[in-house]
Design a protein around this motif. Sequence first.
Motif, short mmCIF file in Angstrom:
data_model
loop_
_atom_site.label_atom_id
_atom_site.label_comp_id
_atom_site.label_asym_id
_atom_site.label_seq_id
_atom_site.Cartn_x
_atom_site.Cartn_y
_atom_site.Cartn_z
N VAL A 52 0.89 -1.13 0.06
CA VAL A 52 0.13 0.04 0.07
C VAL A 52 0.84 1.25 0.14
O VAL A 52 0.61 2.42 -0.82
N THR A 53 2.01 1.26 0.80
CA THR A 53 2.86 2.52 0.79
C THR A 53 3.84 2.56 -0.24
O THR A 53 4.37 3.64 -0.39
N GLY A 54 3.79 1.33 -0.91
CA GLY A 54 4.95 1.48 -2.12
C GLY A 54 6.37 1.23 -1.56
O GLY A 54 7.42 1.30 -2.28
N ASP A 55 6.25 0.72 -0.43
CA ASP A 55 7.81 0.21 0.06
C ASP A 55 8.27 -1.10 -0.76
O ASP A 55 9.50 -1.14 -1.05
N PHE A 56 7.22 -1.85 -1.19
CA PHE A 56 7.46 -2.94 -2.26
C PHE A 56 6.34 -2.81 -3.22
O PHE A 56 5.37 -2.68 -2.95
N PRO A 57 6.74 -2.98 -4.41
CA PRO A 57 5.70 -2.97 -5.36
C PRO A 57 4.93 -4.12 -5.38
O PRO A 57 5.36 -5.21 -4.95
N VAL A 63 -3.92 -0.93 -6.56
CA VAL A 63 -4.15 0.04 -5.40
C VAL A 63 -4.52 1.32 -5.62
O VAL A 63 -4.03 2.17 -6.53
N ARG A 64 -5.68 1.89 -5.32
CA ARG A 64 -6.32 3.15 -5.33
C ARG A 64 -6.53 3.87 -4.09
O ARG A 64 -6.70 3.20 -3.05
N PHE A 65 -6.02 5.22 -3.93
CA PHE A 65 -6.01 5.73 -2.75
C PHE A 65 -6.65 7.12 -2.98
O PHE A 65 -6.59 7.74 -4.09
N PHE A 66 -7.86 7.39 -2.36
CA PHE A 66 -9.13 8.14 -2.68
C PHE A 66 -9.22 8.40 -4.04
O PHE A 66 -9.32 9.67 -4.64
N GLY A 67 -9.51 7.39 -4.76
CA GLY A 67 -9.87 7.21 -6.06
C GLY A 67 -8.83 7.15 -7.24
O GLY A 67 -9.04 6.88 -8.49
N GLU A 68 -7.47 7.49 -6.70
CA GLU A 68 -6.61 7.60 -7.79
C GLU A 68 -5.47 6.34 -7.72
O GLU A 68 -5.39 5.87 -6.47
N ARG A 78 3.43 8.95 -2.74
CA ARG A 78 2.15 8.53 -1.86
C ARG A 78 2.45 9.20 -0.24
O ARG A 78 1.37 9.40 0.04
N ILE A 79 3.53 9.50 0.22
CA ILE A 79 3.66 10.26 1.34
C ILE A 79 3.12 11.90 1.05
O ILE A 79 2.36 12.27 1.84
#
Length: 248
Positions: A52-57, A63-68, A78-79
């Motif tokens: 989710v954070t992108g530490d690993f692909p 994965v969508r974050f607030f629609g994006e 992402r931060i």
Amino acid sequence: LATGDALELEGVTRTFGALRAIEDVSFSVAAGERRAVIGANGAGKTTLFNVVTGDFPATAGRVRFFGEDITEVPAYDRIRMGLRRTYQSSLLFRNLTVWDNLFLAVRGVARGRFDFRRARGAHPSRAATDELLERVRLQSVAQRLVSSLSHGQQRQLEIGMALAGAPRLILFDEPAAGLSPAERRELVTLLGALPEHMGFILIEHDLEIALRVVDRVTVMHNGRVLKHGTPQEIENDAEVAAIYMGGG
Ligand code: ATP
């Protein structure tokens, strides 16, 4: 207030060689929702956070974050978008004071954007630091070095670091691990007192803590989502009990 989903996972898989750490994980977390993720050791909870954070692909899925769609977005972006996390291991500056750690988080040092010239006399950042200090209930130790804090106070400070700079969703990776009963109560108070719109996902082995601070619980087992439910439903679930008793 934000509406809709803060986070949407669709068929997310992450493999390490032949090992499927998480497989075909799909679920959403609504904006402002507080969710616990539970499961035995090795169930895939931390891997889920890393993807989710992108530490690993992710190996597969979206994965969508607030629609994006952020599947391909680097972790540092992402931060910037408002996604925060804490880690199981501490990332604090041990030889600085509590206040200085929070100030650096406010100024964005973790994201490589710290500008010492502009920091001089930066009153808004100082006010934001004081506010964070209060939010994580560490005013009385503001000028102490991190290295002199109790384990529980360090965990509170890590939460404070994650709260800096308008987070939209925070992932807490087992903040209660290793805490005494009194420190656990403090943690529950702190999480319960976060602003109502501030959603988070909490990895927590201790169901009792999860039950007191979240709206919904997701149970993971062998890299997959086993089920979701309200804390009460999960607490009374025979299958979940069997997994916990049987160690997975
Ligand atoms: P715990 O509660 O012990 O932290 P967890 O539910 O967070 O467990 P993960 O840490 O996500 O589980 O691990 C899931 C599986 O993926 C485990 O079998 C683990 O050994 C494996 N795994 C996790 N990270 C890596 C990695 N970087 N390289 C290889 N295997 C990994």
